[in-house]
Design a protein around this motif. Structure first.
Motif, PDB file in Angstrom:
ATOM      1  N   UNK A 225      -3.079  -6.236   6.786  1.00 24.38           N
ATOM      2  CA  UNK A 225      -4.123  -5.434   6.152  1.00 24.38           C
ATOM      3  C   UNK A 225      -5.491  -5.960   6.562  1.00 24.38           C
ATOM      4  N   UNK A 226      -6.527  -5.116   6.465  1.00 19.98           N
ATOM      5  CA  UNK A 226      -7.859  -5.526   6.875  1.00 19.98           C
ATOM      6  C   UNK A 226      -8.669  -6.214   5.781  1.00 19.98           C
ATOM      7  N   UNK A 227      -8.006  -6.616   4.713  1.00 16.73           N
ATOM      8  CA  UNK A 227      -8.668  -7.333   3.618  1.00 16.73           C
ATOM      9  C   UNK A 227      -7.819  -8.542   3.254  1.00 16.73           C
ATOM     10  N   UNK A 228      -8.444  -9.550   2.691  1.00 15.22           N
ATOM     11  CA  UNK A 228      -7.749 -10.803   2.405  1.00 15.22           C
ATOM     12  C   UNK A 228      -6.847 -10.715   1.189  1.00 15.22           C
ATOM     13  N   UNK A 229      -7.388 -10.167   0.088  1.00 15.08           N
ATOM     14  CA  UNK A 229      -6.724 -10.255  -1.211  1.00 15.08           C
ATOM     15  C   UNK A 229      -5.745  -9.109  -1.407  1.00 15.08           C
ATOM     16  N   UNK A 230      -4.533  -9.324  -0.967  1.00 19.83           N
ATOM     17  CA  UNK A 230      -3.457  -8.337  -1.090  1.00 19.83           C
ATOM     18  C   UNK A 230      -2.664  -8.686  -2.341  1.00 19.83           C
ATOM     19  N   UNK A 231      -2.602  -7.767  -3.294  1.00 25.61           N
ATOM     20  CA  UNK A 231      -2.158  -8.135  -4.636  1.00 25.61           C
ATOM     21  C   UNK A 231      -0.740  -7.718  -4.998  1.00 25.61           C
ATOM     22  N   UNK A 256     -19.038  -8.270   1.101  1.00 23.57           N
ATOM     23  CA  UNK A 256     -17.949  -8.841   1.891  1.00 23.57           C
ATOM     24  C   UNK A 256     -16.732  -7.927   1.842  1.00 23.57           C
ATOM     25  N   UNK A 257     -16.019  -7.832   2.950  1.00 19.07           N
ATOM     26  CA  UNK A 257     -14.772  -7.071   3.032  1.00 19.07           C
ATOM     27  C   UNK A 257     -14.908  -5.696   2.362  1.00 19.07           C
ATOM     28  N   UNK A 258     -15.639  -4.790   2.961  1.00 17.49           N
ATOM     29  CA  UNK A 258     -15.947  -3.512   2.311  1.00 17.49           C
ATOM     30  C   UNK A 258     -14.738  -2.654   1.936  1.00 17.49           C
ATOM     31  N   UNK A 259     -13.575  -2.905   2.521  1.00 21.38           N
ATOM     32  CA  UNK A 259     -12.395  -2.120   2.158  1.00 21.38           C
ATOM     33  C   UNK A 259     -11.593  -2.742   1.012  1.00 21.38           C
ATOM     34  N   UNK A 260     -11.977  -3.927   0.570  1.00 21.22           N
ATOM     35  CA  UNK A 260     -11.254  -4.573  -0.529  1.00 21.22           C
ATOM     36  C   UNK A 260     -11.342  -3.713  -1.785  1.00 21.22           C
TER      37      UNK A 260
END
Length: 280
Positions: A225-231, A256-260
Motif C-alpha cells: 500500500x502507498x501509506x504506512x499505517x495499514x490497520x 504527510x502521506x496524503x492517502x492515509x
C-alpha cells in the motif's frame, strides 16, 4: 501485489472492515471519531456516529449489530435503536480497540490503554445472554482476531508482541493453548482475517502492507500500500474474493502521506469466509 485506492481519505483512524450481505456490503470504522462508515455500490461513503469510540462492529443473527465502544459493548436492533450495555470499567485512560465473533456466536473485544502501557488491556467476551467475562489478561494493544475455517483455531494479535499468536478453540472451554504462530521481527501486527483456505492475512500498522501466512506459518503473499499505517483487512464482494483494507493517519504530521485514511482493495486470488455473527 498492490492495492488500489477506493475512497478519498475519509477516516482519521480507519479500522475494522466487515462485509455482510445482511447490511448490504462493507462497513468499517473511523474508530476514534466513533463513526461507522458504509460504502455504497456507487462509491459513496456514508457515516453514522454511534459513540465516543467505536472499536468493532458485527451483525446480529436476528438483525441489527453488536458493537465494541469505548468502555464496553452496545447493541443496535433491526430498527437502528442503540442500547449501551453497562460500562466494564471507569478508567478513562483505557478503551476498547478491536473485536470479532467466534463460531458459537459470542462477541469478543479487546482493550488497550491510551498511553499503551504494557499489560494495560484485556480481552473480553460478550455472550448471547448478555453476560461478559474476561478471557485474556495482561494485553497491551489487543488487535486482530479471527478463526480458522473449521473453527478449531483462533489467531490473535497483541500488537506490541511483534508476532501473531494462535489458540486452540472449543465451544465449551473457549480459548486455550496460546502459542506463537509467526514472528514478525520489527513489524507491528494490527487487524487480521483468515481466508477460506486457512491463510492468515495480517495488516502491518508500521509496514505499508498486508501479509498472508499459510496455515503452517510460511509467508506466501504481500499486498503493498502507498501509506504506512495499514490497520485491518477483510474479504468482501459478492464472491468474497476482494480484500478490503483500512488505513490510518493517526499520529502523522499534517500533510504527510496524503492517502492515509483511505480505503483500499486488492484482488488476491483467494476467497474469504462469511462474517461470523453475534447470536445475542
Amino acid at each position: 501485489m498492490k492495492a488500489e485506492q477506493l475512497t478519498e481519505p475519509v477516516a482519521h483512524h480507519g479500522e475494522g472492515p466487515v462485509w455482510s450481505e445482511r447490511w448490504g456490503g462493507l462497513r468499517w470504522l473511523d474508530m476514534l471519531a466513533g463513526d461507522v462508515l458504509s460504502l455504497a455500490s456507487d462509491g459513496f461513503v456514508s457515516r453514522r456516529h454511534v459513540a465516543g469510540v467505536v472499536a468493532a462492529v458485527r451483525p446480529r443473527r436476528e438483525g441489527g449489530v453488536v458493537l465494541g465502544i469505548e468502555r464496553g459493548f452496545a447493541l443496535e436492533d433491526a430498527h437502528g435503536v442503540l442500547t449501551r450495555l453497562e460500562e466494564l470499567w471507569t478508567d478513562e485512560g483505557v478503551r476498547m480497540n478491536e473485536g470479532a465473533c467466534d463460531p458459537d456466536g459470542r462477541f469478543y473485544c479487546g482493550s488497550m490503554a491510551y498511553d499503551k502501557r504494557p499489560g494495560g488491556g484485556k480481552l473480553y467476551r460478550l455472550d448471547p445472554d448478555g453476560s461478559v467475562r474476561v478471557v485474556l489478561e495482561g494485553v497491551t494493544i489487543s488487535n486482530g482476531l479471527d478463526w480458522s475455517p473449521d473453527g478449531s483455531l483462533a489467531y490473535y494479535n497483541d500488537t506490541d508482541t511483534f508476532g501473531v499468536d494462535v489458540f486452540d478453540y472449543d465451544g465449551g472451554t473457549g480459548l486455550s493453548g496460546r502459542r506463537r504462530f509467526v514472528e514478525l521481527g520489527e513489524a507491528r501486527p494490527d487487524g487480521l482475517t483468515v481466508d477460506a483456505g486457512g491463510g492468515v492475512w495480517v495488516a502491518l500498522s508500521n509496514g505499508a502492507a498486508v501479509r498472508r501466512y499459510t496455515p503452517k506459518g510460511d509467508l506466501d503473499a504481500v499486498v503493498e500500500l502507498p501509506v504506512t499505517k495499514v490497520t485491518a483487512c477483510t474479504f468482501g464482494g459478492p464472491g468474497l474474493d476482494q480484500l478490503f483494507i483500512t488505513t490510518s493517519r493517526d499520529g502523522l504530521e499534517p500533510g504527510a502521506e496524503p492517502l492515509a485514511g483511505a480505503l483500499f482493495r486488492a484482488d488476491v486470488g483467494v476467497t474469504g469466509q462469511p462474517v461470523r455473527e453475534f447470536a445475542g
